[in-house]
Design a protein around this motif. Structure first.
Motif, PDB file in Angstrom:
ATOM      1  N   VAL A 104     -11.360  12.476   2.955  1.00 48.54           N
ATOM      2  CA  VAL A 104     -10.766  13.962   2.066  1.00 48.54           C
ATOM      3  C   VAL A 104      -9.372  13.949   2.759  1.00 48.54           C
ATOM      4  N   PHE A 105      -8.602  14.297   1.759  1.00 47.15           N
ATOM      5  CA  PHE A 105      -6.942  14.324   2.026  1.00 47.15           C
ATOM      6  C   PHE A 105      -6.770  15.724   2.380  1.00 47.15           C
ATOM      7  N   GLN A 106      -5.469  15.795   3.009  1.00 47.14           N
ATOM      8  CA  GLN A 106      -4.901  17.297   3.287  1.00 47.14           C
ATOM      9  C   GLN A 106      -4.732  18.193   2.010  1.00 47.14           C
ATOM     10  N   ASN A 107      -4.354  17.295   0.789  1.00 42.59           N
ATOM     11  CA  ASN A 107      -4.016  17.920  -0.562  1.00 42.59           C
ATOM     12  C   ASN A 107      -5.143  18.190  -1.294  1.00 42.59           C
ATOM     13  N   TYR A 108      -6.451  17.621  -0.816  1.00 43.66           N
ATOM     14  CA  TYR A 108      -7.601  18.190  -1.981  1.00 43.66           C
ATOM     15  C   TYR A 108      -7.399  16.911  -2.910  1.00 43.66           C
ATOM     16  N   ALA A 109      -6.592  16.678  -3.792  1.00 45.78           N
ATOM     17  CA  ALA A 109      -6.431  15.746  -4.799  1.00 45.78           C
ATOM     18  C   ALA A 109      -7.421  15.941  -5.698  1.00 45.78           C
ATOM     19  N   LEU A 110      -7.570  16.965  -6.277  1.00 47.21           N
ATOM     20  CA  LEU A 110      -8.508  17.213  -7.241  1.00 47.21           C
ATOM     21  C   LEU A 110      -7.817  16.848  -8.641  1.00 47.21           C
ATOM     22  N   PHE A 111      -8.675  16.626  -9.639  1.00 48.50           N
ATOM     23  CA  PHE A 111      -8.062  16.398 -11.142  1.00 48.50           C
ATOM     24  C   PHE A 111      -7.866  17.722 -11.686  1.00 48.50           C
ATOM     25  N   PRO A 112      -6.676  18.242 -11.844  1.00 49.14           N
ATOM     26  CA  PRO A 112      -6.516  19.404 -12.573  1.00 49.14           C
ATOM     27  C   PRO A 112      -7.386  19.740 -13.938  1.00 49.14           C
ATOM     28  N   HIS A 113      -7.276  18.787 -14.761  1.00 51.37           N
ATOM     29  CA  HIS A 113      -7.909  18.980 -15.981  1.00 51.37           C
ATOM     30  C   HIS A 113      -9.539  18.638 -16.227  1.00 51.37           C
ATOM     31  N   LEU A 114     -10.059  18.598 -14.961  1.00 55.60           N
ATOM     32  CA  LEU A 114     -11.494  18.527 -14.971  1.00 55.60           C
ATOM     33  C   LEU A 114     -12.336  19.666 -14.311  1.00 55.60           C
ATOM     34  N   THR A 115     -13.471  20.176 -14.675  1.00 52.06           N
ATOM     35  CA  THR A 115     -14.116  21.182 -13.990  1.00 52.06           C
ATOM     36  C   THR A 115     -14.427  20.851 -12.677  1.00 52.06           C
ATOM     37  N   VAL A 116     -15.072  21.680 -12.084  1.00 56.56           N
ATOM     38  CA  VAL A 116     -15.517  21.548 -10.575  1.00 56.56           C
ATOM     39  C   VAL A 116     -16.619  20.438 -10.718  1.00 56.56           C
ATOM     40  N   SER A 117     -17.641  20.641 -11.630  1.00 53.07           N
ATOM     41  CA  SER A 117     -18.873  19.550 -11.813  1.00 53.07           C
ATOM     42  C   SER A 117     -18.290  18.020 -12.086  1.00 53.07           C
ATOM     43  N   GLN A 118     -17.102  18.227 -13.122  1.00 53.21           N
ATOM     44  CA  GLN A 118     -16.665  16.710 -13.399  1.00 53.21           C
ATOM     45  C   GLN A 118     -15.946  15.925 -12.277  1.00 53.21           C
ATOM     46  N   ASN A 119     -15.082  16.943 -11.516  1.00 52.01           N
ATOM     47  CA  ASN A 119     -14.598  16.375 -10.242  1.00 52.01           C
ATOM     48  C   ASN A 119     -15.503  15.674  -9.387  1.00 52.01           C
ATOM     49  N   PHE A 150     -19.904  27.925  -9.598  1.00 56.66           N
ATOM     50  CA  PHE A 150     -18.056  27.581  -9.933  1.00 56.66           C
ATOM     51  C   PHE A 150     -18.250  26.250 -10.560  1.00 56.66           C
ATOM     52  N   ALA A 151     -19.220  25.763 -11.233  1.00 60.90           N
ATOM     53  CA  ALA A 151     -19.530  24.436 -11.568  1.00 60.90           C
ATOM     54  C   ALA A 151     -18.589  24.359 -12.912  1.00 60.90           C
ATOM     55  N   ASN A 152     -18.348  25.122 -13.527  1.00 61.98           N
ATOM     56  CA  ASN A 152     -17.614  25.103 -14.716  1.00 61.98           C
ATOM     57  C   ASN A 152     -15.915  25.712 -14.499  1.00 61.98           C
ATOM     58  N   ARG A 153     -15.781  25.808 -13.710  1.00 56.65           N
ATOM     59  CA  ARG A 153     -14.264  26.222 -13.260  1.00 56.65           C
ATOM     60  C   ARG A 153     -13.367  25.183 -13.394  1.00 56.65           C
ATOM     61  N   LYS A 154     -12.036  25.366 -13.300  1.00 62.13           N
ATOM     62  CA  LYS A 154     -10.940  24.417 -13.072  1.00 62.13           C
ATOM     63  C   LYS A 154     -10.819  24.723 -11.752  1.00 62.13           C
ATOM     64  N   PRO A 155      -9.822  23.520 -11.271  1.00 59.93           N
ATOM     65  CA  PRO A 155      -9.417  23.738  -9.484  1.00 59.93           C
ATOM     66  C   PRO A 155      -8.214  25.050  -9.581  1.00 59.93           C
ATOM     67  N   ALA A 156      -7.599  25.129 -10.892  1.00 58.16           N
ATOM     68  CA  ALA A 156      -6.534  26.268 -10.648  1.00 58.16           C
ATOM     69  C   ALA A 156      -7.230  27.762 -10.669  1.00 58.16           C
ATOM     70  N   GLN A 157      -8.429  27.688 -10.950  1.00 59.31           N
ATOM     71  CA  GLN A 157      -9.176  28.899 -11.011  1.00 59.31           C
ATOM     72  C   GLN A 157      -9.808  29.562  -9.597  1.00 59.31           C
TER      73      GLN A 157
END
Length: 350
Positions: A104-119, A150-157
Motif C-alpha cells: 500500500v503506497f502513500q498516495n493510495y493509487a486508486l483508479f479514479p474511473h472505477l467504483t470502490v468495488s471495482q478498485n 460505499f461500494a458504488n462510489r468513486k474515489p473522488a466521492q
C-alpha cells in the motif's frame, strides 16, 4: 498505478536444512545505487527476522533506508549483496508478481474511473479469480474495512481516510502473506491519522497477516507495533518491542529519536567523562526535603499542562526537561533537586 497485486512464488529457491522458523529473513543485505565503488550506499549489513502475524515497523528519519528496504522485500528493488528469505525460500531475485506480498503506497493509487468495488476487485481479476469468488471477496473485504455501504462510489466521492481504507481493502483482498505499508497515513490530518492507527492494528489482528510498516513518526510506531527496527544512515540501530526501544535504547541516536530523552553528561553525575546518561522527562521528580538529589539545577521555564508541569532546568554541563506530575508552576530561577529511580536511567557510550 495501483498497488501491486502479487501471487505465490513457486520459483523461489528453498533454504537447505531445517524449515524456516521466521516468516521473513533479511540476511546481510546491502544496497548501493550506482557504481559499487563510488555509488550511494543506501543500506549496509541489514539483518532482520520478522515473524508470522507480527506488526513490524521500520522507523527512522528521512533518507535512513527504510523505504528502500521495504521495496526490496516487495521486489521493486534488489539487493546489491545479501539474501531475502520468505518462508524458507530465497526471493531476493524474484519479481514482485512472484512474491506472496502486497503493498500500500502513500498516495493510495486508486483508479479514479472505477467504483470502490471495482478498485478492490481489480487485483483479483488480474489473478483470474472466478467471478463469484471475486464478488464474495470484495464484499467481505469492504465489510472488514467498514466500507460496504460505499461500494458504488468513486474515489473522488470519498474522504482521505475512506480512500485509504479502499487501498487497504484492495491490498488485503488477495489474502497476501505479508502486507507492506509505505507511510500510509502521512497524507491524513492528525485526528484521522490517530483513528487509522487503531484501524490498521485492528485489521492486522483480525486478518492475522504480517504487516510491515514504514514510518518516520515515533508515536505512530510505538502505538501500533509488536516490534520496531530503528534505522539511521542505512543501518539498523536497534530492534525490539516498543517498551524495549523506549525504556532501554542501545545508543544515543535511539534514545534521542524515540520520544523525548534527557542526555546528561556522565561527569555531571559522577560517572565517566565519556558516558552519556539517558533519562526520560516523565521519570524525573523533584527531591523531597531530606532526600539527596541525583543532580541539582535552576528552573528556566515551567509550563503548566493540566495534570503535569513541564520544566526546563539548567544543570551542570547542560539542560534537561522534567515532566512533573501534579507539580505547582515554579518561578524562573527556583533551585531544585532532582531524583529518579536507577532503573529509569540508561548509560550510553555513543
Amino acid at each position: 498505478m495501483p498497488s501491486e497485486v502479487l501471487s505465490a512464488a513457486p520459483a523461489a529457491t528453498a533454504r537447505p536444512g531445517a524449515p524456516a522458523r521466521h516468516l521473513i529473513e533479511v540476511v546481510g543485505v546491502e544496497k548501493i545505487f550506482g557504481d559499487v565503488a563510488t555509488g550511494h550506499r543506501a543500506l549496509e549489513a541489514i539483518n532482520i527476522l520478522i515473524e508470522e502475524k507480527e506488526f513490524f515497523t521500520l522507523l527512522g528519519p528521512s533518507g535512513c533506508g527504510k523505504t528502500t528496504l521495504l521495496r526490496m522485500i516487495a521486489g521493486f528493488e534488489h539487493p546489491t549483496t545479501g539474501e531475502i528469505w520468505l518462508q524458507g525460500k530465497d526471493v531476493a531475485s524474484l519479481p514482485p508478481r512472484e512474491r506472496p506480498v502486497n503493498m500500500v503506497f502513500q498516495n493510495y493509487a486508486l483508479f479514479p474511473h472505477l467504483t470502490v468495488s471495482q478498485n478492490v476487485a481489480f487485483g483479483l481479476e488480474m489473478l483470474r479469480w472466478k467471478k463469484a469468488d471475486i464478488t464474495a471477496r470484495v464484499q467481505e473485504t469492504l465489510s472488514l474495512v467498514k466500507l460496504a455501504h460505499f461500494a458504488n462510489r468513486k474515489p473522488a466521492q470519498l474522504s482521505g481516510g475512506q480512500q485509504q481504507r479502499v487501498a487497504l481493502a484492495r491490498a488485503l483482498a488477495p489474502r497476501p502473506q505479508v502486507l507492506l505499508l509505505d507511510e500510509p497515513l502521512s497524507a491524513l490530518d492528525l485526528k484521522l491519522r490517530k483513528e487509522m492507527q487503531f484501524e490498521l492494528k485492528r485489521l492486522q489482528r483480525e486478518t492475522g497477516i504480517t504487516f510491515i510498516l514504514v514510518t518516520h513518526d515515533q508515536e505512530e510506531a510505538l502505538a501500533m507495533s509488536d516490534r520496531i527496527a530503528v534505522m539511521n544512515t542505512g543501518r539498523v540501530q536497534q530492534i525490539g518491542t516498543p517498551e524495549e526501544i523506549y525504556d532501554h535504547p542501545t545508543n544515543r541516536f535511539v534514545a534521542d529519536f524515540i520520544g523525548e530523552a534527557n542526555l546528561i553528561p556522565g561527569e555531571s553525575l559522577g560517572r565517566r567523562a565519556d558516558a552519556i546518561i539517558a533519562v526520560r522527562p516523565e521519570k524525573i521528580e523533584i527531591a523531597r526535603p531530606g532526600v539527596t538529589p541525583r543532580i541539582s539545577g535552576v528552573v528556566d521555564v515551567a509550563t503548566f499542562l493540566g495534570s503535569d508541569t513541564l520544566m526546563e532546568i539548567t544543570i551542570p554541563g547542560g539542560r534537561l526537561r522534567a515532566r512533573i506530575r501534579g507539580a505547582a508552576k515554579l518561578p524562573q530561577g527556583t533551585e531544585v533537586g532532582l531524583v529518579w529511580e536507577t532503573e529509569a536511567e540508561r548509560e550510553l557510550l555513543d
